[in-house]
Design a protein around this motif. Structure first.
Motif, mmCIF file in Angstrom:
data_model
loop_
_atom_site.group_PDB
_atom_site.id
_atom_site.type_symbol
_atom_site.label_atom_id
_atom_site.label_comp_id
_atom_site.label_asym_id
_atom_site.label_seq_id
_atom_site.Cartn_x
_atom_site.Cartn_y
_atom_site.Cartn_z
ATOM 1 N N ALA A 24 0.938 -1.269 0.301
ATOM 2 C CA ALA A 24 0.016 -0.076 -0.370
ATOM 3 C C ALA A 24 0.466 1.426 0.053
ATOM 4 O O ALA A 24 0.249 2.229 -0.157
ATOM 5 C CB ALA A 24 -1.329 0.056 1.040
ATOM 6 N N THR A 25 2.711 1.301 -0.106
ATOM 7 C CA THR A 25 3.218 2.358 0.355
ATOM 8 C C THR A 25 2.969 3.138 -1.142
ATOM 9 O O THR A 25 4.302 2.109 -1.855
ATOM 10 C CB THR A 25 4.039 1.847 0.698
ATOM 11 O OG1 THR A 25 3.970 1.784 2.360
ATOM 12 C CG2 THR A 25 5.446 3.096 0.913
ATOM 13 N N SER A 26 2.907 3.332 -2.157
ATOM 14 C CA SER A 26 2.875 3.424 -4.038
ATOM 15 C C SER A 26 3.524 5.160 -3.269
ATOM 16 O O SER A 26 3.475 6.277 -2.328
ATOM 17 C CB SER A 26 1.187 3.760 -4.131
ATOM 18 O OG SER A 26 0.512 5.306 -3.423
ATOM 19 N N ILE A 27 3.506 5.692 -4.117
ATOM 20 C CA ILE A 27 4.194 6.793 -4.666
ATOM 21 C C ILE A 27 3.175 7.657 -4.490
ATOM 22 O O ILE A 27 3.352 8.800 -4.595
ATOM 23 C CB ILE A 27 5.096 6.911 -6.210
ATOM 24 C CG1 ILE A 27 5.984 6.563 -6.158
ATOM 25 C CG2 ILE A 27 5.869 8.513 -6.571
ATOM 26 C CD1 ILE A 27 7.228 6.525 -5.622
ATOM 27 N N ASP A 28 2.243 7.878 -4.751
ATOM 28 C CA ASP A 28 1.102 8.484 -4.714
ATOM 29 C C ASP A 28 0.851 9.137 -3.260
ATOM 30 O O ASP A 28 0.227 9.968 -2.401
ATOM 31 C CB ASP A 28 -0.661 8.553 -5.406
ATOM 32 C CG ASP A 28 -0.130 8.913 -6.961
ATOM 33 O OD1 ASP A 28 1.034 9.169 -7.210
ATOM 34 O OD2 ASP A 28 -0.917 8.034 -7.442
ATOM 35 N N PHE A 35 15.222 9.473 -6.982
ATOM 36 C CA PHE A 35 14.251 8.246 -7.206
ATOM 37 C C PHE A 35 14.504 7.560 -8.299
ATOM 38 O O PHE A 35 13.350 7.523 -8.805
ATOM 39 C CB PHE A 35 13.633 7.078 -5.863
ATOM 40 C CG PHE A 35 13.497 8.228 -4.636
ATOM 41 C CD1 PHE A 35 14.435 7.410 -3.597
ATOM 42 C CD2 PHE A 35 12.578 9.173 -3.683
ATOM 43 C CE1 PHE A 35 14.440 8.445 -2.494
ATOM 44 C CE2 PHE A 35 12.397 10.108 -2.720
ATOM 45 C CZ PHE A 35 13.735 9.138 -1.930
ATOM 46 N N PRO A 36 15.813 7.694 -9.217
ATOM 47 C CA PRO A 36 15.570 7.002 -10.780
ATOM 48 C C PRO A 36 14.541 6.075 -10.643
ATOM 49 O O PRO A 36 14.369 5.457 -11.621
ATOM 50 C CB PRO A 36 16.608 7.049 -10.996
ATOM 51 C CG PRO A 36 18.018 7.207 -9.412
ATOM 52 C CD PRO A 36 17.279 8.028 -8.323
ATOM 53 N N ASP A 37 15.086 5.179 -9.458
ATOM 54 C CA ASP A 37 14.889 3.932 -9.764
ATOM 55 C C ASP A 37 12.869 3.194 -9.229
ATOM 56 O O ASP A 37 12.461 2.128 -9.108
ATOM 57 C CB ASP A 37 15.037 2.836 -9.217
ATOM 58 C CG ASP A 37 17.096 2.902 -10.072
ATOM 59 O OD1 ASP A 37 16.708 2.471 -11.150
ATOM 60 O OD2 ASP A 37 17.494 2.144 -8.922
ATOM 61 N N GLY A 38 12.522 4.856 -8.686
ATOM 62 C CA GLY A 38 11.121 4.400 -8.424
ATOM 63 C C GLY A 38 10.942 4.175 -7.354
ATOM 64 O O GLY A 38 12.167 3.631 -6.404
ATOM 65 N N ARG A 39 9.397 3.386 -7.508
ATOM 66 C CA ARG A 39 8.902 3.496 -5.664
ATOM 67 C C ARG A 39 9.877 1.613 -4.817
ATOM 68 O O ARG A 39 10.482 2.153 -4.075
ATOM 69 C CB ARG A 39 7.427 2.637 -6.000
ATOM 70 C CG ARG A 39 7.363 1.724 -4.638
ATOM 71 C CD ARG A 39 5.590 1.221 -5.258
ATOM 72 N NE ARG A 39 5.025 -0.134 -4.250
ATOM 73 C CZ ARG A 39 5.124 -0.982 -3.726
ATOM 74 N NH1 ARG A 39 6.133 -1.436 -4.696
ATOM 75 N NH2 ARG A 39 4.695 -1.794 -2.720
ATOM 76 N N ALA A 40 10.833 1.189 -5.943
ATOM 77 C CA ALA A 40 11.190 0.686 -5.440
ATOM 78 C C ALA A 40 12.442 0.527 -4.579
ATOM 79 O O ALA A 40 12.939 0.468 -3.489
ATOM 80 C CB ALA A 40 11.794 -0.755 -6.265
ATOM 81 N N GLN A 41 13.331 1.400 -5.297
ATOM 82 C CA GLN A 41 14.367 2.134 -4.218
ATOM 83 C C GLN A 41 14.155 3.814 -3.315
ATOM 84 O O GLN A 41 14.485 3.420 -2.259
ATOM 85 C CB GLN A 41 15.152 3.519 -5.455
ATOM 86 C CG GLN A 41 16.428 4.449 -5.059
ATOM 87 C CD GLN A 41 16.521 5.191 -6.361
ATOM 88 O OE1 GLN A 41 16.633 5.194 -6.863
ATOM 89 N NE2 GLN A 41 17.793 5.728 -5.536
#
Length: 196
Positions: free
Chosen positions: A16-20, A37-43
């Motif tokens: 449930a921990t999304s970027i939004d 965070f160029p690798d997005g959510r995972a990073q």
């Protein structure tokens, strides 16, 4: 954003921990996610795990500086007690959240969580060894304490009660009093965990 991600991980889990949600919680602009965070959510989640681990390790180390292993462990339980009660039992451990979700999207989260748990155990082990325990027993007890705290936190959230954490705090307090050389005090009563 990292701090917000850590809070959301503990409260809602990795799924449930999304970027939004991180952006809404932190108030950060969307463009900053891709910049930092160029690798997005995972990073972002990975860095939140490391951050949360560092915060707790610093708190354990600060409690340890007093030189009393029993008081330091009592303070560790008290910290979780305050976090659970203060959040209405929403607060959980972001390290656990990342570890149990590691197979879903971020296999490296498990490695990061393992690194954090090892660091906490080493800090506690050093404290117990300084208190007079042999290193092998200090290492075992450190792992046991971390496991007991984390398990009790999960139970407290499920039951919406501090009773599991208080029970674990009393038992570990008494175990340490009897295990550490030169310690002697009466056994705690079941309702006494709030003293920590």
């Amino acid at each position: 954003m990292i701090s917000s991600a850590a809070v959301l991980l503990g409260e809602q889990g990795a799924g449930a921990t999304s970027i939004d949600r991180v952006l809404a919680h932190s108030g950060a602009p969307r463009g900053s996610v891709y910049h930092h965070f160029p690798d997005g959510r995972a990073q972002l989640i990975d860095e939140a795990v490391v951050f949360a681990g560092d915060v707790m390790a610093t708190r354990i180390a600060a409690a340890a500086r007093a030189g009393d292993p029993v008081a330091a462990i009592d303070a560790f339980f008290a910290l979780w007690r305050d976090r659970l009660a203060g959040s209405g039992f929403r607060a959980g451990c972001p390290i656990v959240a990342a570890a149990v979700a590691a197979d879903e999207e971020g296999p490296r989260w498990a490695d990061s969580a393992a690194t954090v748990f090892v660091r906490w155990q080493e800090t506690l082990c050093d404290l117990l060894v300084a208190g007079g325990l042999p290193q092998p027993r200090g290492r075992r007890l450190a792992a046991f304490i971390i496991g007991a705290v984390e398990g009790a936190v999960v139970m407290c959230r499920a039951e919406r009660s501090l009773a599991p954490l208080d029970a674990a705090a009393v038992e570990i307090h008494d175990l340490l009093v009897h295990a550490l050389p030169g310690r002697s005090e009466p056994a705690a009563e079941a309702g006494d965990a709030s003293r920590s």
